[in-house]
Design a protein around this motif. Structure first.
Motif, PDB file in Angstrom:
ATOM      1  N   ALA A 672      52.810  60.813  19.189  1.00 43.26           N
ATOM      2  CA  ALA A 672      53.614  60.597  20.392  1.00 43.26           C
ATOM      3  C   ALA A 672      52.727  60.267  21.581  1.00 43.26           C
ATOM      4  CB  ALA A 672      54.455  61.834  20.683  1.00 43.26           C
ATOM      5  N   VAL A 685      62.553  61.696  17.159  1.00 46.12           N
ATOM      6  CA  VAL A 685      61.801  62.618  16.309  1.00 46.12           C
ATOM      7  C   VAL A 685      62.616  63.021  15.082  1.00 46.12           C
ATOM      8  CG1 VAL A 685      60.407  64.707  16.238  1.00 46.12           C
ATOM      9  CG2 VAL A 685      60.686  63.484  18.397  1.00 46.12           C
ATOM     10  N   SER A 707      61.231  67.995  17.880  1.00 44.61           N
ATOM     11  CA  SER A 707      61.511  67.275  19.122  1.00 44.61           C
ATOM     12  C   SER A 707      60.996  68.062  20.322  1.00 44.61           C
ATOM     13  CB  SER A 707      63.016  67.041  19.258  1.00 44.61           C
ATOM     14  OG  SER A 707      63.365  66.616  20.554  1.00 44.61           O
ATOM     15  N   ARG A 711      58.203  66.724  22.904  1.00 42.52           N
ATOM     16  CA  ARG A 711      58.627  66.520  24.302  1.00 42.52           C
ATOM     17  C   ARG A 711      57.766  67.303  25.279  1.00 42.52           C
ATOM     18  NH1 ARG A 711      62.077  68.780  28.300  1.00 42.52           N
ATOM     19  NH2 ARG A 711      63.292  67.171  29.396  1.00 42.52           N
ATOM     20  N   THR A 718      62.425  62.634  24.354  1.00 49.99           N
ATOM     21  CA  THR A 718      62.675  62.618  22.914  1.00 49.99           C
ATOM     22  C   THR A 718      64.169  62.545  22.610  1.00 49.99           C
ATOM     23  OG1 THR A 718      62.754  65.040  22.768  1.00 49.99           O
ATOM     24  CG2 THR A 718      60.613  63.982  22.370  1.00 49.99           C
ATOM     25  N   ALA A 739      65.167  68.438  23.953  1.00 51.37           N
ATOM     26  CA  ALA A 739      65.264  66.987  23.794  1.00 51.37           C
ATOM     27  C   ALA A 739      65.985  66.432  25.012  1.00 51.37           C
ATOM     28  CB  ALA A 739      66.009  66.617  22.516  1.00 51.37           C
TER      29      ALA A 739
END
Length: 810
Positions: A672, A685, A707, A711, A718, A739
């Motif tokens: 990421a 994700v 996630s 994040r 995300t 998220a």
């Protein structure tokens, strides 16, 4: 029956008294290695549901316990100089010593024999119809019969010390302190008129860096007193572990899971009388006539399982074990002959219930192991995340407990999203670059296998148009292929020619003209998972004829012995495929898509570069994660360069291969960060589908932790996916900062208007993020009335669910 309970803690004592109460003819003995009055720990916590179970099982004991309880409803969270309070949680605390005194007195009144200072090193000489192994966390009987019980013990990452204090807390209090070494946290609650429990916890590395490993017990306590001086208000911290020195006080929590809970011993040789050695059964020394049968040895309490103290106490689980087994024995007749059936039921039903609690406890444990990343949230969101950390306490459950707290939090979250009025979290807007989504609901890209020659037509117009009209903020087209040989199946859509682009333009225009949803294109290449039949003709099975050549990072067969072999991509292949992605990106922009996603997950071509399971290259594109990222990043950068700057781009990744040696959640954070640096706006994700050897751990919202990790560690927006099926799930995920968007797949297949339906279900009838097509308004009021009627009729069920959820802890 002759029943022997090894261990005089809450599990052994409570089961003993329940069985003696059930049938006074039972001969019930408790063997305890410590002296009467010896205990460890301070207070223990029960939920309102546990108290109700105690009342039903034995009102006399419950009355005595209730008279000694300190009850509270509030949870107070202290962080960054702020205190945030939520009410309605319904918990009680009692001193462990007081609880044991009550249980011992009740046992004595019923005629249970308790033998103290009786250390049972081995059960070989115990003659009984039923042996309860309640000998604690370090159970010797569990170890002896490990081949049957199959224990799995996992030492968690934090160190903690169990202390007490004379400070009397009015709420269950969490206090978080940031130090130069990292975060420490305290869990504190009052359990009698003079004392509170005070547990201090920190990640192992933080604990070491702070020097606590080398400190004496006294110096360690002084360190904690200074660190938590504000919340302690001048009160001292106290240890009741006089026998422990220095860092021995600080332990790592062992999570214990046993596959089986019942072991049947082989019959003792009844022809030989065995004298019991004094060291093993102190105070006996008499010959024992053995039981001519296979006496069961049954795990109970910490011997069978542990659940982290952050969602309640092991004592609560131990008492509930005792209640369950006593109930099952009575249900099956209460005698020796019916024991096997009763024990089968106990093991089958109780172990499943405990596993549910342990799953919630795992989520809670991991939350406290990662305070560093949660602390990046605003205090309001940090506290909400703490309250919902187990994923078993949801947004609407919190509303039932404390409607004012949730209302204030929703108003705060709405203001942060730019709204001037309150709305449920899922209906707050979300903006990336120049695109604003009306709400946080995403229709997942879902393969439909319904194209001819890659051409989207009437089916896709109907499919995507219906879902765009159904209330979601963003609708994804299914993975669309950048060349004919990039397809998964002959039915997959494409974007490799202008005719296909025109077909997509028709769909995009329809969505924009008739709905307020945005529409996204997901571009991908099947790689080694291509050239297969459509799902309903045999998912992942190769075509019977008409196959095309496959490429991937390294040669592979997705299904061993079944799938086609792919060949390793050469540099010329890479250049060609990159050009295909760029051409498709240009067409997607011209077709008017609002959002573009690059598919780098699920074992498809770009995913095959990322995973060490499928990338075994010896060149600059294989080996380290940095090298494995190289080609997917090249493709992404080339696409970003031609995709309009005001429109967002996301990347879907598999955050966990679920196979040893595969991609890990740690790798996912690094991926990421790399895509973020390359210009990605969001990470979608997901996990798995890279190898058929995968062994995922499924459950409600099961991929959300990945996630959250991406994040809050990589600092990028995300999308959460995976078994998200209710508005309550979406609200909880968005509100807690796990998220920014939630992708809903199968529920949208069953109901294109899932978002509108869920809004009516939770009673959100009008406001931001919710707009019904004017053509459907006559159905809106009818649906709302129906859900209102269901809520009115189901009020008792809702309250019961709330009560059940409280058992799972804070």
């Amino acid at each position: 029956m002759r029943i022997t309970c090894i261990g005089g803690g809450p599990a052994g004592l409570y089961f003993a008294l329940l069985m003696k109460r059930q049938n006074p003819a039972h001969e019930v003995t408790v063997l305890e290695r410590n002296r009467a009055g010896d205990t460890f720990g301070w207070g223990v916590v029960f939920s309102d549901q546990t108290l109700a179970a105690l009342r039903e099982a034995d009102p006399e004991t419950a009355d005595q316990i209730l008279q000694s309880f300190n009850h509270w409803d509030d949870i107070a969270v202290h962080i960054d100089g702020r205190t945030l309070v939520s009410g309605g949680h319904g918990f009680c605390g009692i001193g462990r010593r007081k609880l044991l005194d009550i249980l011992r007195e009740r046992c004595a009144a019923l005629g249970v024999q308790i033998r103290y200072e009786t250390d049972v090193a081995d059960d070989a000489h115990i003659d009984a119809d039923l042996i309860i192994a309640a000998d604690g966390l370090n159970s010797r009987l569990r170890q002896k019969y490990a081949a049957t019980y199959q224990p799995d013990i996992d030492l968690r990452q934090c160190r903690f010390v169990w202390l007490g204090t004379t400070k009397l807390f009015d709420a269950f209090t969490f206090d978080f302190q940031k130090t130069e070494w990292g975060w420490f946290q305290a869990h504190a609650y009052r359990f009698d008129d003079t004392h509170s429990t005070f547990i201090v916890e920190a990640p192992e590395q933080v604990w070491r860096d702070a020097g606590l490993e080398a400190m004496s017990k006294e110096d360690g306590i002084a360190f904690c007193e200074r660190l938590f001086s504000k919340v302690l208000d001048g009160h001292p911290l106290i240890s009741n572990s006089a026998h422990l020195r220095g860092s021995a006080q600080w332990i790592r929590f062992p999570r214990v899971v046993c596959k089986r809970w019942v072991h049947y011993r082989e019959p003792l040789d009844h022809r030989v009388a065995v004298s019991v050695p004094r060291g093993e059964l102190e105070g006996s020394g008499r010959p024992v006539a053995s039981h001519n049968g296979r006496a069961p040895v049954v795990l109970m309490g910490d011997a069978a399982h542990t659940a982290h103290f952050s969602i309640g106490s092991g004592t609560k689980l131990a008492l509930e074990d005792a209640i369950a087994l006593a109930r099952d024995i009575e249900r099956h007749g209460g005698g020796v002959d019916s024991l096997p059936a009763a024990l089968d039921e106990y093991e089958a039903t109780r172990s499943i219930e405990v596993l549910r609690i342990q799953n919630a406890a795992r989520n809670s444990t991991e939350w406290f192991e990662n305070v560093e990343r949660h602390a990046r949230l605003a205090p309001e969101q940090f506290a909400y995340s703490l309250l919902t950390r187990s994923q078993r306490i949801s947004h609407e459950n919190l509303r039932l407990r404390d409607a004012r707290y949730v209302g204030d939090f929703e108003a705060w979250l709405a203001r942060r999203s730019g709204l001037d009025q309150s709305a449920p979290p899922m209906f707050t807007p979300f903006t990336l670059r120049g695109v604003t989504l009306k709400n946080r609901v995403v229709v997942s890209p879902m393969a439909q296998y319904s194209c001819e020659d890659g051409q989207p037509a009437d089916y896709h117009l109907t499919h995507l148009g219906a879902r765009a009209a159904g209330g979601a903020g963003l609708v994804f087209a299914e993975m669309t292929c950048v060349s004919p040989d990039a397809r998964i199946t002959p039915g997959c859509p494409g974007l490799w020619n202008d005719e296909q682009a025109a077909g997509w333009r028709r769909i995009v225009d329809h969505v924009h003209r008739h709905t307020s949803a945005k529409i996204a294109m997901q571009l991908g290449h099947a790689g080694a998972k291509g050239s297969t039949r459509v799902a309903w003709d045999g998912i992942d099975q190769p075509l019977e004829d008409g196959n095309w050549p496959l490429i991937s990072a390294s040669p592979q067969q997705y299904l061993d012995g079944v799938s086609q072999w792919s060949r390793e991509m050469a540099r010329a292949d890479m250049a060609r495929v990159t050009a295909d992605f760029v051409a498709a990106t240009r067409r997607a922009a011209e077709a008017g898509f609002d959002w573009l996603e690059l598919h780098c997950a699920h074992g498809y071509l770009l995913s095959s570069f990322l995973s060490p399971l499928t990338n075994r290259r010896a060149d600059a594109y294989g080996g380290s994660l940095e090298n494995r990222l190289r080609y997917p990043l090249e493709v992404f950068a080339a696409m970003r360069a031609v995709w309009p700057a005001q429109r967002p781009m996301s990347v879907r990744i598999s955050a966990h291969d679920w196979v040893p040696g595969g991609t890990t959640p740690e790798d996912a954070v690094a991926m990421a960060e790399a895509f973020k640096a390359a210009g990605a706006d969001l990470i979608d994700v997901s996990s798995g589908q890279v190898s058929k050897q995968e062994r995922p751990t499924y459950g409600r919202m099961w991929q959300t932790p990945f996630s959250e990790s991406v994040r809050n560690r990589a600092g990028i927006a995300t999308i959460a996916v995976g078994a998200i099926s209710e508005a309550d799930h979406v609200n909880s995920i968005i509100a807690s900062g796990r998220a920014d968007l939630c992708a809903i797949a199968r529920p949208h297949l069953a109901n294109p208007a899932w978002t509108l339906t869920e809004a009516a279900r939770i009673g959100y009838l009008a406001g931001p993020g919710l707009d019904w097509p004017k053509q459907y308004l006559s159905g809106k009021s009818q649906m709302e009335r129906e859900f209102e009627r269901q809520r009115a009729m189901g009020g008792q069920g809702t309250a019961a669910q709330d009560q059940a959820n409280r058992a799972l802890g804070v």
